[in-house]
Design an enzyme around this catalytic site. Structure first.
Site, PDB file in Angstrom:
ATOM      1  CG  HIS A  72      -2.022  -0.967   1.556  1.00 26.77           C
ATOM      2  ND1 HIS A  72      -2.200  -1.635   0.201  1.00 26.77           N
ATOM      3  CD2 HIS A  72      -1.855  -2.177   2.260  1.00 26.77           C
ATOM      4  CE1 HIS A  72      -3.597  -2.599   0.797  1.00 26.77           C
ATOM      5  NE2 HIS A  72      -2.844  -2.696   2.105  1.00 26.77           N
ATOM      6  CG  HIS A 102      -6.756  -5.631   1.023  1.00 29.61           C
ATOM      7  ND1 HIS A 102      -6.848  -5.060   2.097  1.00 29.61           N
ATOM      8  CD2 HIS A 102      -5.005  -5.587   1.013  1.00 29.61           C
ATOM      9  CE1 HIS A 102      -6.058  -4.921   2.747  1.00 29.61           C
ATOM     10  NE2 HIS A 102      -5.107  -4.702   2.102  1.00 29.61           N
TER      11      HIS A 102
END
Lengths: 211, 705
Positions: free
Chosen positions: B420, B582
């Protein structure tokens, strides 16, 4: 000579690790269908770490509880994710359940399975039918308790447990995931067995073979 | 087909000169007798006999023309895809479970609630099934009440409708009495209620009540039932079985523990449809499972994903002869029972030939060893940002801010999986997070580095844990909090839940934490740096989270370094609104639209929840998921700004760039922090980190990343 209980447990973890290694790719494929596809790898890393941690233990002096808590710590430090806390809590509870014992009779094995199952349930706050590893551990622990109460032979005792575990794993295909990453898939998780349940059934099989 | 100019019946119809001799085919049919025959049959609605006369051929020839035309593909019969899907699923359910019949309602019509659509479909089925002289047993439930409300039948005589179970309290609308009465009224049938409670206090009471002549007589009627209509309840926590109070919760747990998967007419069955024995069995007044299975026509009406295991159990147990459900549930049941052929057939029929695979088999990446990506990234990151952060001891998975922690200050620990970047590592520094715990790709760190972070961040005033709401993170941070507390460090936890697409507002606590993390970290870091107490820090961080709203849109999947393949697929013309960082599925997958239309959808959703008024101030974050370039982000920001200024909402500060990514996913998210004066002040508080630096308090806070 008969092997002491700590050695038996260490051998059990060895068998668990082998079992996971043999199924590593299958588990990752199962996970690919409803998760992020790394379950086999995660479990493999976790049990390798357990074996490494147990290598540092003097098994002639260690108690069964020592083996369990060492395994818990080893697994947790290596894995994280969600399997880490779940199995670490399960093994830690098993360590508490085995505290003060030095033989692995069927009563001790039952207590161990029940403790693992309770630990996983409490940590994950899941319940039966949520399409998780708990759908294997709960029935396995219950089968152990029933078989113990019925005074079954060692062979029948483990047979009942593995059958319950396998049925539990198969049943997850008919469930809709409500916990963990697969929960985001809702109905798209149907028809796929839960990878966590599949690996749990393999672990139960390994425990049965080793003990 | 094209408009015709004149009816062939009036147009030049040739006369027959011989059995197969067609002397003059009207010109427009291009000398093709097949087309002519088909036109007359399908478009003009003529009978085969009339066509034979018109074409001057035999009826048998017309019949073979029509059949051949379908073979040759001159005529294609198409059914609307959603209806076709329903029909395919219904056929497959009928075949797979050996049902007498099956009715599946399409799922594309989401304008009406499922219960109403199932009720209408169940009513349609019943109106065909119930005949004069029948005795119809009716079980209770929301869906069956809906059947009663929709039911209309032709004139029927001598029908008896009998309640299948005893009665319950009237604390909900779909009691056995009301459900039975609604069905009886719709058929104008004689209504027989069971005038005893569905569940009585003891087996003894049960015996005594059944000996009562009146109840005995009612049961006689029930035993004569030749049809039954019933719902199927799951045992999931939110099912009506729990909320109706029909059963006491303690015995329910007993049945659950014995593997109960569903409930029919108040009786429990396991996943294979076998009865589950339990303490309520001999206290329940109503039809037994054995009686139910002995009834000739057994109509089950039920739908919803949570009911799949229960429905499957009922089907496996042979309790159902006619099933009424919806397409998604029906497909789910088949898939759950291992029928995989359906998926191929559905997609084939719906989408036609499979679209060419637009995905590369392997995505190109800068890699050494795919297994070392996290360690190698951290090596580089620590070297690049050594001005702001350093490892805790030798542990790369726990990094601490160089000038962050100090005595008397509340510590801020953040963390989560990697992939991320710049979240979470980029937000460590003075005025922001004091320490970050780092996991594997998309996977929570274990408790150990989190504890190390807590110790490193602790200045004696307590530590805040702030991280995204994901099952794995919650468990690991919880375990770490337990250990840290044992070491005398008070821990407060705030889960970020800004992704408003991930769960409805009623389940706000269940939402995921995504790019809005940025605002929550900023506010928490400022509060800690200002020397606020642990309570105050916790309260204001919670407020920031409550007032942060994010919606993301994904255009292409991300790919993991180990597999270098796309994790999932988004069709060539599609996008997914609400997709998580995700790749978690979002609220809807639809055809891609213009940037402005996409922003409008996002902002409409945000405005629905954010109670901002004209004159209010907000902070805006337009964030790339990884592969989407700044050019497109500015196009999005342009529209965000237009929408906000149209409402006279002022943008106090904005950030446009890569702030919380999902590896190489294409897509973007929009986050809005609804400010108040305290949040605005904290947002402008100075901070120095690798990704976010704010120097002068009080002025415009805009700080490009």
């Amino acid at each position: 000579m008969s092997e002491n209980a700590a050695r038996a447990l260490a051998r059990m973890f060895g068998r668990m690790s082998e079992m996971i290694e043999a199924r590593k790719d299958t588990l990752s494929e199962l996970d690919g269908a409803i998760g992020d596809g790394d379950h086999g790898i995660t479990m493999s890393i976790g049990f390798k770490a357990v074996i490494a941690a147990l290598g540092g233990l003097d098994l002639d002096k260690a108690s069964p509880a020592d083996v369990m808590s060492t395994a818990a710590a080893g697994f947790l430090d290596a894995v994280g994710a969600s399997t880490g806390p779940l199995y670490a809590t399960g093994f830690r509870r098993a360590a508490q359940a085995l505290a003060g014992r030095d033989s692995l009779d069927l009563a001790a094995c039952t207590d161990m399975l029940v403790a693992i199952s309770d630990g996983i349930r409490d940590r994950g706050k899941a319940q039966r039918g949520d399409k998780t590893m708990l759908d294997v551990w709960l029935p396995a622990a219950e089968a152990a308790a029933t078989a113990l109460a019925d005074g079954r032979s060692r062979q029948d005792f483990w047979k009942a447990i593995t059958v319950a575990a396998d049925n539990g794993a198969a049943a997850t295909a008919t469930m809709v995931a409500t916990k963990g990453r697969a929960a985001r898939l809702r109905e798209r998780s149907l028809g796929h067995p839960d990878p966590g349940a599949a690996s749990a059934a393999a672990l139960v099989k390994a425990i049965a073979e080793a003990l | 087909m094209a408009l015709k100019t004149s009816s062939p019946r009036k147009g030049g119809i040739g006369r027959a000169s011989g059995a197969e001799g067609i002397d003059s085919i009207p010109l427009r049919y291009g000398d093709d007798p097949y087309v002519w025959a088909c036109w007359l049959y399908y478009e003009d609605g003529m009978t085969q006999g009339e066509i034979a006369a018109a074409m001057g051929v035999s009826r048998a020839t017309v019949n073979s023309y029509l059949a051949d035309a379908r073979e040759k593909g001159i005529v294609n019969i198409s059914i609307e895809p959603a209806r076709l899907a329903s029909l395919t699923i219904a056929q497959e359910l009928k075949r797979h479970f050996g049902l007498a019949d099956c009715l599946v309602v399409p799922n594309d019509d989401d304008t009406r609630p499922l219960i109403g659509r199932l009720g209408a479909a169940g009513a349609q089925a019943l109106s065909k099934i119930v005949k004069s002289g029948d005795t119809l047993a009716v079980a209770w439930g929301r869906t069956i009440l809906s059947v009663g409300e929709h039911l209309e039948t032709g004139p029927l005589q001598d029908v008896t409708v009998v309640q299948a179970t005893g009665g319950t309290t009237a604390s909900f609308a779909y009691t056995p009495e009301l459900t039975t009465a609604a069905v009886a009224r719709a058929i104008s049938a004689r209504c027989v209620n069971i005038t005893a409670p569905a569940i009585v206090a003891s087996a003894q009471t049960h015996r005594m009540l059944l000996e009562e002549p009146l109840i005995h007589e009612q049961f006689d009627t029930l035993s004569r039932a030749n049809r039954i209509v019933f719902g199927i309840s799951s045992l999931r926590p939110n099912s009506t079985i729990h909320t109706s109070g029909f059963f006491e919760s303690v015995p329910l747990q007993h049945y659950l523990a014995k593997g109960a998967a569903g409930v029919l007419a108040g009786r429990f069955i396991d996943e294979r449809g076998r009865p589950v024995a339990g303490p309520l069995d001999d206290r329940t007044i109503g039809i037994s499972l054995e009686m139910l299975r002995g009834i000739g026509t057994r109509v089950a009406v039920a739908g919803g994903f949570d009911k799949v295991p229960a429905l499957l159990a009922a089907l496996r147990g042979g309790y159902v002869s006619v099933l009424v459900t919806d397409a998604a549930t029906g497909a789910g049941i088949l898939r759950a029972d291992g029928v995989t052929s359906l998926d191929g057939r559905l997609s084939q029929r719906q989408k036609g030939p499979a679209a060419a695979n637009t995905y590369r088999t392997q995505v190109k990446k800068f890699l050494n060893n795919p297994n070392d990506v996290v360690e190698e990234m951290l090596d580089g990151l620590i070297a690049a940002h050594s001005a702001y952060l350093k490892p805790v001891g030798t542990a790369q998975r726990a990094l601490v801010a160089r000038n962050g922690p100090r005595a008397g200050k509340v510590g801020l620990v953040i963390g989560g999986g990697t992939g991320h970047e710049p979240c979470f590592v980029g937000y460590v520094g003075k005025g922001l997070a004091d320490a970050v715990a780092i996991g594997n790709i998309f996977s929570s760190p274990p408790p150990d580095p989190i504890v190390k972070c807590a110790v490193a961040a602790s200045g004696g005033a307590g530590v805040l844990f702030v991280y995204g709401n994901y099952a794995g993170d919650v468990m690991n941070f919880e375990m770490a909090a337990e250990v840290a507390e044992e070491q005398g460090i008070p821990i407060r936890t705030i889960l970020t839940t800004d992704d408003i697409a991930s769960s409805p507002v009623e389940d706000k606590e269940g939402r995921r934490g995504v790019a809005g993390n940025f605002f929550v970290f900023k506010v928490a870091g400022a509060a800690c740096d200002r020397g606020m107490t642990l309570d105050q820090c916790e309260a204001v961080t919670r407020k920031a989270n409550d007032r942060t709203y994010t919606v993301g849109v994904a255009l292409e999947s991300c790919s993991m370094p180990q597999t270098r393949r796309h994790n999932f697929e988004i069709g060539p013309d599609d996008m997914e609104i609400g997709m998580g960082i995700h790749g978690e599925p979002g609220v809807s997958r639809e055809r891609i639209r213009t940037a402005d239309e996409i922003v409008d959808t996002i902002m409409d959703n945000i405005f629905k929840e954010m109670k901002a008024e004209a004159g209010d101030r907000v902070a805006v974050l337009v964030n790339s998921f990884g592969a989407t370039p700044l050019m497109e982000l500015y196009i999005l920001y342009r529209r965000v700004e237009q929408r906000l200024s149209a409402k006279n909402i002022a943008i106090e500060a904005n950030w446009v760039g890569h702030y919380c990514t999902s590896l190489d996913m294409a897509g973007a998210s929009i986050s809005i922090l609804h400010l108040d004066s305290q949040l605005a002040e904290l947002l402008h508080h100075p901070c120095q980190s690798a990704i976010l630096t704010i120097n002068t308090p009080g002025t415009d806070g805009s700080a490009p990343g």
